[in-house]
Structures are given as structure tokens and as C-alpha cells.
Design a protein around this motif. Structure first.
Motif, PDB file in Angstrom:
ATOM      1  N   PRO A 209       0.560  -1.258   0.007  1.00 46.15           N
ATOM      2  CA  PRO A 209       0.015  -0.068   0.033  1.00 46.15           C
ATOM      3  C   PRO A 209       1.037   1.300  -0.095  1.00 46.15           C
ATOM      4  CG  PRO A 209       0.109  -1.205   2.358  1.00 46.15           C
ATOM      5  CD  PRO A 209       0.923  -1.908   1.377  1.00 46.15           C
ATOM      6  N   VAL A 210       1.544   1.429  -1.041  1.00 50.49           N
ATOM      7  CA  VAL A 210       2.476   2.644  -1.277  1.00 50.49           C
ATOM      8  C   VAL A 210       1.835   3.101  -2.449  1.00 50.49           C
ATOM      9  CG1 VAL A 210       4.804   3.506  -1.491  1.00 50.49           C
ATOM     10  CG2 VAL A 210       4.026   1.718   0.007  1.00 50.49           C
ATOM     11  N   LEU A 211       1.748   4.709  -2.502  1.00 52.07           N
ATOM     12  CA  LEU A 211       1.468   5.233  -3.852  1.00 52.07           C
ATOM     13  C   LEU A 211       2.934   5.633  -4.200  1.00 52.07           C
ATOM     14  CD1 LEU A 211      -0.850   6.934  -5.416  1.00 52.07           C
ATOM     15  CD2 LEU A 211       0.180   8.955  -4.410  1.00 52.07           C
ATOM     16  N   VAL A 212       3.036   4.942  -5.463  1.00 48.68           N
ATOM     17  CA  VAL A 212       4.259   5.002  -6.335  1.00 48.68           C
ATOM     18  C   VAL A 212       4.146   6.094  -7.324  1.00 48.68           C
ATOM     19  CG1 VAL A 212       5.998   3.807  -7.609  1.00 48.68           C
ATOM     20  CG2 VAL A 212       5.081   2.481  -5.707  1.00 48.68           C
TER      21      VAL A 212
ATOM     22  N   THR B 284       6.187   7.840 -10.487  1.00 51.61           N
ATOM     23  CA  THR B 284       7.384   7.744 -11.480  1.00 51.61           C
ATOM     24  C   THR B 284       7.308   9.142 -11.989  1.00 51.61           C
ATOM     25  OG1 THR B 284       5.949   6.728 -12.914  1.00 51.61           O
ATOM     26  CG2 THR B 284       7.304   5.362 -11.256  1.00 51.61           C
ATOM     27  N   ASP B 285       8.466   9.087 -12.925  1.00 55.03           N
ATOM     28  CA  ASP B 285       8.832  10.449 -13.678  1.00 55.03           C
ATOM     29  C   ASP B 285       9.541  10.082 -14.842  1.00 55.03           C
ATOM     30  OD1 ASP B 285       8.824  13.061 -14.309  1.00 55.03           O
ATOM     31  OD2 ASP B 285       9.960  13.634 -12.505  1.00 55.03           O
ATOM     32  N   ASN B 286       8.808   9.296 -15.510  1.00 57.22           N
ATOM     33  CA  ASN B 286       9.497   8.776 -16.818  1.00 57.22           C
ATOM     34  C   ASN B 286       8.389   8.408 -17.877  1.00 57.22           C
ATOM     35  OD1 ASN B 286       9.383   5.714 -16.783  1.00 57.22           O
ATOM     36  ND2 ASN B 286      10.146   6.047 -14.933  1.00 57.22           N
ATOM     37  N   ASP B 287       8.736   8.086 -19.163  1.00 54.68           N
ATOM     38  CA  ASP B 287       7.900   7.819 -20.295  1.00 54.68           C
ATOM     39  C   ASP B 287       7.099   6.401 -19.858  1.00 54.68           C
ATOM     40  OD1 ASP B 287       8.495  10.324 -21.287  1.00 54.68           O
ATOM     41  OD2 ASP B 287       9.641   9.456 -22.853  1.00 54.68           O
ATOM     42  N   ARG B 288       7.653   5.571 -19.289  1.00 53.64           N
ATOM     43  CA  ARG B 288       7.167   4.203 -19.024  1.00 53.64           C
ATOM     44  C   ARG B 288       6.878   4.006 -17.607  1.00 53.64           C
ATOM     45  NH1 ARG B 288      10.631   0.369 -19.451  1.00 53.64           N
ATOM     46  NH2 ARG B 288      12.442   1.861 -18.968  1.00 53.64           N
ATOM     47  N   GLY B 289       6.783   4.980 -16.857  1.00 55.71           N
ATOM     48  CA  GLY B 289       6.383   4.846 -15.514  1.00 55.71           C
ATOM     49  C   GLY B 289       5.131   3.874 -15.180  1.00 55.71           C
ATOM     50  N   LEU B 290       3.836   4.126 -15.933  1.00 52.42           N
ATOM     51  CA  LEU B 290       3.163   3.315 -15.475  1.00 52.42           C
ATOM     52  C   LEU B 290       3.283   1.723 -15.673  1.00 52.42           C
ATOM     53  CD1 LEU B 290      -0.245   5.311 -16.347  1.00 52.42           C
ATOM     54  CD2 LEU B 290       1.100   5.313 -14.043  1.00 52.42           C
TER      55      LEU B 290
ATOM     56  N   GLU C 213       1.511   3.988  -9.651  1.00 49.81           N
ATOM     57  CA  GLU C 213       0.169   4.430  -9.666  1.00 49.81           C
ATOM     58  C   GLU C 213       0.212   5.928 -10.420  1.00 49.81           C
ATOM     59  OE1 GLU C 213       1.470   3.214  -6.827  1.00 49.81           O
ATOM     60  OE2 GLU C 213       0.019   1.084  -6.751  1.00 49.81           O
ATOM     61  N   ILE C 214       0.849   6.651 -10.311  1.00 45.00           N
ATOM     62  CA  ILE C 214       0.998   8.113 -10.751  1.00 45.00           C
ATOM     63  C   ILE C 214       2.247   8.306 -11.707  1.00 45.00           C
ATOM     64  CG2 ILE C 214       0.963  10.711 -10.519  1.00 45.00           C
ATOM     65  CD1 ILE C 214      -0.990   9.916  -8.039  1.00 45.00           C
TER      66      ILE C 214
ATOM     67  N   LEU D 254      -5.134   2.993 -12.564  1.00 48.13           N
ATOM     68  CA  LEU D 254      -6.124   2.557 -11.446  1.00 48.13           C
ATOM     69  C   LEU D 254      -5.896   1.090 -11.226  1.00 48.13           C
ATOM     70  CD1 LEU D 254      -9.250   4.058 -12.352  1.00 48.13           C
ATOM     71  CD2 LEU D 254      -8.210   4.701 -10.594  1.00 48.13           C
ATOM     72  N   SER D 255      -5.347   0.355 -12.151  1.00 45.18           N
ATOM     73  CA  SER D 255      -4.973  -0.992 -11.944  1.00 45.18           C
ATOM     74  C   SER D 255      -4.065  -1.265 -11.067  1.00 45.18           C
ATOM     75  CB  SER D 255      -4.675  -1.737 -13.507  1.00 45.18           C
ATOM     76  OG  SER D 255      -3.838  -0.931 -14.138  1.00 45.18           O
ATOM     77  N   ALA D 256      -2.883  -0.529 -10.876  1.00 47.15           N
ATOM     78  CA  ALA D 256      -1.817  -0.437 -10.120  1.00 47.15           C
ATOM     79  C   ALA D 256      -2.490  -0.034  -8.714  1.00 47.15           C
ATOM     80  CB  ALA D 256      -0.700   0.584 -10.528  1.00 47.15           C
ATOM     81  N   ALA D 257      -3.383   0.991  -8.636  1.00 46.01           N
ATOM     82  CA  ALA D 257      -3.809   1.467  -7.323  1.00 46.01           C
ATOM     83  C   ALA D 257      -4.578   0.310  -6.795  1.00 46.01           C
ATOM     84  CB  ALA D 257      -4.708   2.716  -7.541  1.00 46.01           C
TER      85      ALA D 257
END
Lengths: 632, 182
Positions: free
Chosen positions: B123-126, B128-134, B139-140, B155-158
């Protein structure tokens, strides 16, 4: 404003005015309330809108998404009233905005930092912070159309429509309802107008309601009652006054007439008193004259005596009338036989009757009637009537004296064939000084007080007098009516047979009546006396002989059945006397058989009569005998 | 008072960003890192963590490979709470150091190559900051569009992490991946 002069118009005005006033007050109240509610709900709606918008735009502000913010604000397009929606950054710069076509765009910077609602005439401005997670992300600003005038206009048009409809309904309803009020009023007004126009106070309005109008109608009716009764009273008093005036005029006229008659009476009185003076003066001169012989002196003395007597009578009458009018005449009542009363009156009037050669006929009830009256005064009244009759009837006239008795009264009637009376003279005939004008010039003269005296004397006896005539020249009838109470006779009978006494101006003689029945003797003697004879009365055979020898009668009427001696015996004795040879002897018996007549003739009677004696028959016998004997 | 000062600071940051744009902001000292720090802070408001994870009394944001962002967060967070807890930033060198952190920011550059496999199920909101992050399982993921910082959401990650992301956040996301609701 003519219609305002009617109750109907006033009622209508009241109804319409009241309705209009109520509607206006209600309308204003409701308008005020409506505007207040409108404003509150409008503001409430708008702030809800702003809150939702703040919520939805918070993420856009938080993550600086201008497009989303713009899109969120554009959702206001669906809200037609919202003119401008704007989002300001926390530093006051315009971040995003939605402006409806035609509306002015929002300021690039938020105008005032003050949050909340501002209402102007046309717009509602509302600012609200956008807060998320206790972080102020910016300010939302909305401007909406606040159409107060539109609202009022719409409201007023509805109000006008409602007012118009209400007025129409009120008008219709009041027209229907006011009839309940105005109909009785109208009716009353109609009656009032009719009363005024026709002066007919018997009209009444009909009260149909129990309310105040009913009361007014009732009061109006009772006022009419009052007016009617007063008008009637006024009318009656008018009539009474008119009658009174007429009475007074009549009384005045009567007074004047009485005054005139008094003057005439004074003139007559002077004349009457003066009349005897001339013959007396002549007689005195004759008595004083040296050349007068005894016969002339005798004549003078007779003239003086006669005239003095006449004046004395005149003065007596005057005094009597005066006493009666002053109520000073007292009756001296006594028991008297009717026939005797009549005889006395006839005796008084006889000289005048004889001198004018009148034929007097007397009709009396057969049965003796005893009266309780003042014999002198009643006889005076009757003799006055007889004297009058003789006086106002030309010579050789006819006079009837009839006494009749009915259930109520005793009537003494004197009828003559004289000059009569005009109908106009009759009513005042018995008043004082009312000598008939036409009679004044007659030789007899007189004061005109005779009849007044008769009336007064009869009235003192509780009776009345009456005069009748078929007109001038047709004779007159005078009646004395006496109540039956004056009769005290024990032998009263309901029906009294009339006996007739005819008095002719024939020879008069001295007649003796002998009967042991005193009533019978008296009655017969009265009848004879009325016929002008000198009458002697005896009650036994002895009386007959004694009276006869002393008085020398011309005729003796003898009852047969007497206690001391029979009529036959008495007759025989009379015939033996010197005075009795030429006497007319008449036998009276209760039976008239041939045998009795024979016995009477044998005893010396000239005639035989049966009871009851017919006075006419007796008179015929007497007249024939006296005429044959050469008596007058 | 402290809240308002924080807000003021963030607002100032945002305003500068909005008014001048990214490069200008960076040039003015309000760098991309500052905007990212603000975003990270705000994300917490739109995300719900499962309750059992709430053991740590403080709310920790762990940052990997982004010293600039750590600096900005360190300036932003002290004295201010997230979810009624005091918030703090922690720089980590590896995922093993993650600890009780609720938000993990993985900076661009070499760190973006890191496998996030061990973290995505927690349960950690991850972020990322790159083109393939998701694709990596975050999650974001931050993106720079027209020189403005945007983000995309998975949302699937969430779901996998047991996190609930508010639809409000989704409404401003540039792209949402695998959502049951979208």
C-alpha cells in the motif's frame, strides 16, 4: 356619481372598495413575501451552485489544470441565469472564466477581497473560496441575473388578472346578494313615496326580514300608525270644531231669535195692557157724566169689571209662566176624577166656546179614572188648549176633546177646525212669546204665553205636549200626554170603552142626578155639567125630595135601586110635590124589560133608560124636553 | 498560522508556475522540482490508504533519485501534516529503505530503470517520472506537456496496491489507465 345616491350603488361601492382594498393589501403582502423568498432562494441556489463549482474546480486548481477548470466553468452554460463564472488564483489573478454571450467579462483581478453576496438591481454577485484539504486553492466568482423588475412585472400582471376576476365575481355576487338587502328597502321607499304623494296613511310596507332592515320597516310602519291615528284625531277634532261652531252659530241665532221675540213680547204686552184702558176710560167718563142713566151706569160698571178681570187673568198667566220658568211653581196634588177635571176645564172655556157658537164634542173613557194631579193646574192647561181652539177657530167651528188611555199614557187631545198651523211654526209653538204671527192681528190678541204655560204645567206633571196640523187652514191638534203613573184608580182596565158626549149649543137647564152609587152619580153629573147644565147630585130618595124642593130642578135622573126607597117610590113622591109636576123624570135601571118600563111609567117617570147610560141619548132627551119647555 | 504560511508558499509556487511556465519557473528558482514537490503533497489528499497500514504515527514521503524534490519537500513539509499526521520526507537509496513511507517518488534518470516489483503490491503510492512509468507498475506518472507538469494515473496499479484514488484527481489527470470506473 348618480348611482352613489342609491343604496344599491353604495352597497356596490362598499363591496368593490372592500374587495379591492383586501386584494391590494394581500397582493402587497404577498409580493413583499414573494420577493424576499425569491431573493433568499435565489441567493441560496446560487451559493449552492458556487459550492458545487468550487468542489469540482478544486482539483483543477490544485493541479493547475486550466482546461479542466475552463470545462468546469462552462457547465454554467446550462444555468441560464448565470451570466459570468470566474475562477481566480489565490493571488487574485483571473485563472479561468465563462462569459455568457452578451454579458460583460469579469475583471482580470478579483475586484475586492471580500467574499459573500452582493445584490444590485440587476445582478447578484457571489464570491466563494475554493478550499481543499484546508488549503485555499483560489476564489470562485459568479454573477447571475437578478430579475427583480421582471419578477415584479410578472407578479403584478398575475395580480391584475386575479383582481379583475375577483372584482367580476364580487360584482356578480354582490348584485345577487344586495337584492336581499335592497328589496325590502326599495319596497319601503315605494310605500314612503306613495304615502307622500297620496297622503294615504293606511299603506304599510311588508317586513320580510328579521334583521335591522326588518326593524326599520317595522318602525316605519308603526310611525305610519302614529301618523294615521294623529291624522284621524285631527280630522275628528276638525269635525268636532266645525260641529261646535255650527252649534254656537245656532245658539247665537236662537239667542237672537229669543231676543227678537222678547222685544215683540214687550210690544204685545204693552198693547195688551193698554187695550183694556180705553174701554175703562170711556166707562169712567160715562160714570162721571151727569146725564147718564142707571142702565148706562150699570153698563159702565160691567165694562170696568170685565176689563179688570181680563187684565187680572193676563197678569195671572204672566206670573204663572214666570214662576214655572224660575221653578217656583209647586204643584198641589190631590185625587181627582178625570171627568171632574175635564168638566172644570170645559166650564172655564165654555163662555168663549158658546160666544163663538162652536160645537164641542167630548170623548171620555167610560170607566171612571181617578188621577193624582194638581187639579187646578192641569185643568188650567186643558182649558188653555180649549180656549186657544175656540179663539183660533172661526165662528160655528167644531172642537173635539178626546181623552184616551193606552198602555203607556193618558192623552188629552184637543182638535179644532180652525186656522191651523204652518209646519214651520210647530217646533217653536210651545216656547215663550211665540204667538203665531198670523194670529196677532186677530181680535182675540193675547200674549202668546198660553201654550208655554201649558207645556210648563204638563212638564211639572211629568208629561209632554204635542202639536199637529195638516197646514194653515186645516185645523190643529194639541195633545197633553201624561204618564200612566198619574192614574191611581183601583178599577184600571186595559181597554177602556169610549163614551161620547156631544155638547151642542142647545138649551141648558138644572138637572138633578140621584144614585146611591156615588161614582155613578158623579160621572153622570160631570157629563151633564160638561154639556153646560147646572147639576145637582143626590144619593138617596130622601136627598131627591129635599134637594128638589129647595132647588126646583128642570129634570131628575133617578136610579131605581136605592136603599131607603125605590126609584118608583121617590118618583111618586116627587109628582105629589108642587115643584115636581112639570119636572122631567128619567128612570135608570140595570134591566130594560117591557115590564120595568111599564112600572116606571106608572110611577110617573117620563123616560126610562138602561145602564150604562148613553150620554147622547140622555142629552137628546134633555134637549128635547128643555126646548119644549122654552128654556135656553 | 502555519497552515496558511504553507498554503501561501504553495500558492506562490503555483502562481509562479502558472504565470511564467515551467522553464521560466525553473529559471526563476521555482523549479520543476518545486512544482513536483507540491503535486506530491497534494496527491495525498486524493488518495486513501488501507487503514491497517497506519502504524507509523508520521506520514512519510520517500524520495529516490531526486535530491531537488527532496529539498523542496523538506522546505514544504516541516510542521505540516498529511491526513492529520506530521509529514516528513526521507531520501532513500534503495527500495529496501522504503519502510513505512506512504508515497514513493522515483525520480527520472537512472532510477527509472529500477524494478518496482517488490513495491507495487504494497500500500504505497508510487509516483514515477519517466515515459514508461506506469508500465513499471507505478500508480502515478509525471509528464511534461507543453512545458507544463501533467500526470497520468493507473487505476489497476492502485487496485493492486489497495489504494483508492479520488475521481476528482482523475478528472485532472492527463490520462487514466485500466480504471474500472473509466
Amino acid at each position: 356619481m348618480r348611482w352613489l345616491n342609491t343604496v344599491r350603488g353604495k352597497l356596490m361601492a362598499v363591496v368593490l372598495l372592500t374587495t379591492a382594498l383586501a386584494l391590494v393589501v394581500a397582493g402587497i403582502t404577498m409580493l413583499t413575501h414573494d420577493l424576499s423568498v425569491y431573493r433568499q432562494s435565489w441567493v441560496s441556489d446560487l451559493s449552492t451552485e458556487a459550492s458545487i463549482l468550487a468542489l469540482s474546480t478544486a482539483p483543477a486548481l490544485a493541479f493547475d489544470d486550466h482546461e479542466v477548470a475552463q470545462r468546469n466553468l462552462s457547465a454554467m452554460r446550462a444555468r441560464a441565469a448565470v451570466l459570468v463564472a470566474a475562477l481566480y488564483s489565490p493571488d487574485g489573478t483571473l485563472y479561468a472564466s465563462f462569459v455568457r454571450q452578451g454579458a460583460s467579462p469579469p475583471a482580470s483581478r478579483i475586484p475586492t477581497a471580500v467574499l459573500g453576496t452582493h445584490i444590485s438591481a440587476q445582478y447578484v454577485d457571489l464570491s466563494q473560496p475554493v478550499v481543499f484539504n484546508a488549503e485555499r486553492l483560489g476564489t470562485i466568482y459568479l454573477r447571475a441575473r437578478y430579475d427583480l423588475m421582471g419578477r415584479i412585472t410578472a407578479y403584478l400582471s398575475i395580480f391584475a388578472l386575479v383582481t379583475l376576476l375577483s372584482m367580476l365575481v364580487a360584482l356578480a355576487l354582490s348584485t345577487a346578494l344586495q337584492k336581499i338587502i335592497t328589496r325590502p328597502l326599495d319596497e319601503m321607499a315605494t310605500v314612503a313615496r306613495q304615502v307622500v304623494d297620496r297622503r294615504d296613511y293606511s299603506l304599510r310596507a311588508h317586513a320580510t326580514t328579521q334583521d335591522e332592515i326588518g326593524l326599520v320597516v317595522a318602525a316605519f310602519n308603526s310611525m305610519l300608525d302614529e301618523v294615521q291615528s294623529r291624522a284621524r284625531a285631527l280630522e275628528q277634532s276638525n269635525t268636532a270644531l266645525t260641529g261646535e261652531v255650527a252649534d254656537r252659530q245656532a245658539a247665537e241665532e236662537a239667542l237672537r231669535e229669543a231676543d227678537r221675540r222678547k222685544d215683540e213680547f214687550l210690544a204685545t204686552l204693552a198693547h195688551e195692557l193698554r187695550n183694556p184702558l180705553a174701554p175703562i176710560r170711556h166707562a169712567v167718563k160715562l160714570l162721571e157724566a151727569p146725564g147718564a142713566n142707571d142702565r148706562q151706569r150699570q153698563w159702565g160698571r160691567e165694562v170696568i169689571a170685565r176689563q179688570v178681570q181680563r187684565m187680572a187673568l193676563l197678569l195671572d198667566d204672566l206670573l204663572d209662566v214666570s214662576r214655572i220658568t224660575r221653578g217656583r211653581l209647586d204643584l198641589k196634588k190631590d185625587y181627582v176624577e178625570l171627568a171632574s177635571l175635564v168638566a172644570s176645564a170645559v166650564e172655564t172655556a165654555r163662555p168663549l166656546i158658546d160666544s163663538k157658537q162652536h160645537i164641542l164634542q167630548i170623548e171620555l173613557p167610560t170607566e171612571p179614572l181617578e188621577l193624582e194631579v194638581d187639579p187646578l193646574r192641569l185643568s188650567q192647561a186643558l182649558s188653555n188648549l180649549l180656549t186657544n181652539a175656540a179663539k183660533y177657530t172661526d165662528a160655528q167651528g167644531q172642537i173635539l176633546l178626546r181623552v184616551s188611555l193606552d198602555a203607556q199614557r193618558l192623552t188629552l187631545l184637543v182638535k179644532d177646525s180652525g186656522i191651523g198651523l204652518s209646519p214651520a211654526a210647530i217646533p217653536r209653538l210651545f216656547e215663550m212669546f211665540s204667538q203665531i204671527d198670523s194670529a196677532i192681528d186677530r181680535a182675540e190678541g193675547g200674549l202668546g204665553i198660553g201654550l208655554a204655560l201649558v207645556k210648563g204645567l204638563v212638564a211639572l206633571h211629568g208629561g209632554t205636549v204635542e202639536a199637529r196640523s195638516s197646514g194653515a187652514g186645516h185645523g190643529s191638534e194639541f195633545s197633553i200626554h201624561l204618564p200612566r203613573s198619574v192614574i191611581i184608580s183601583r178599577r184600571l182596565t186595559a181597554e177602556v170603552e169610549q163614551s161620547v158626549v156631544v155638547t151642542v149649543a142647545g138649551p141648558r137647564g138644572k138637572v138633578m142626578v140621584v144614585d146611591d152609587n156615588r161614582d155613578a152619580a158623579d160621572t153622570l153629573s160631570l157629563v151633564l155639567r160638561m154639556s153646560g147644565h147646572e147639576v145637582l147630585v143626590g144619593h138617596s130618595g130622601k136627598d131627591a125630595l129635599e134637594l128638589g124642593s129647595r132647588e126646583h130642578p128642570d129634570a131628575i135622573i133617578l136610579d131605581i135601586g136605592m136603599p131607603d126607597m125605590t126609584g118608583y117610590e121617590a118618583a111618586r113622591r116627587v109628582r105629589r110635590e108642587a115643584w115636581g109636576r112639570q119636572v122631567l123624570l128619567v128612570a135608570v135601571t140595570g134591566w130594560g124589560q117591557e115590564d120595568d118600563k111599564e112600572k116606571a111609567r106608572a110611577a110617573g117617570f117620563d123616560r126610562h133608560l138602561t145602564k150604562p147610560i148613553d150620554p147622547n141619548q140622555l142629552e137628546d132627551v134633555l134637549t128635547a124636553f128643555l126646548a119644549a119647555a122654552g128654556r135656553h | 498560522v502555519s497552515l496558511s504560511s504553507t498554503t501561501r508558499a504553495i500558492l506562490t509556487m503555483l502562481c509562479v508556475t502558472v504565470a511564467t511556465g515551467g522553464p521560466a519557473a525553473a529559471a526563476d528558482g521555482y523549479s520543476e522540482d518545486a512544482v513536483k514537490a507540491a503535486f506530491l503533497y497534494r496527491f495525498a489528499g486524493y488518495v486513501e490508504w488501507p487503514p491497517e497500514t497506519a502504524v507509523d504515527p508520521s506520514f512519510t514521503i520517500a524520495v529516490l533519485c531526486a535530491d531537488g524534490v527532496v529539498r523542496e519537500l523538506a522546505r514544504l513539509l516541516p510542521g505540516h501534516g498529511i491526513k492529520s499526521r506530521p509529514a516528513q520526507v526521507r531520501t532513500i537509496k534503495s527500495l529496501r529503505e522504503l519502510g513505512d513511507a506512504r508515497i514513493l517518488y522515483v525520480g527520472p534518470g537512472h532510477c527509472s530503470e529500477l524494478s518496482l516489483t517488490g513495491v507495487t503490491s504494497r500500500p504505497v503510492l508510487v509516483v514515477t517520472d519517466n515515459d514508461r512509468g506506469l508500465d513499471q507498475g507505478s500508480e502515478i506518472n509525471f509528464l511534461l506537456v507543453d512545458r507544463r507538469l501533467r500526470f497520468e494515473v493507473s487505476l489497476s496499479a492502485a487496485d493492486r496496491a489497495g489504494l483508492k484514488i479520488s475521481s476528482e484527481l482523475l478528472s485532472v489527470a492527463l490520462r487514466v489507465q485500466g480504471g474500472r470506473l473509466r
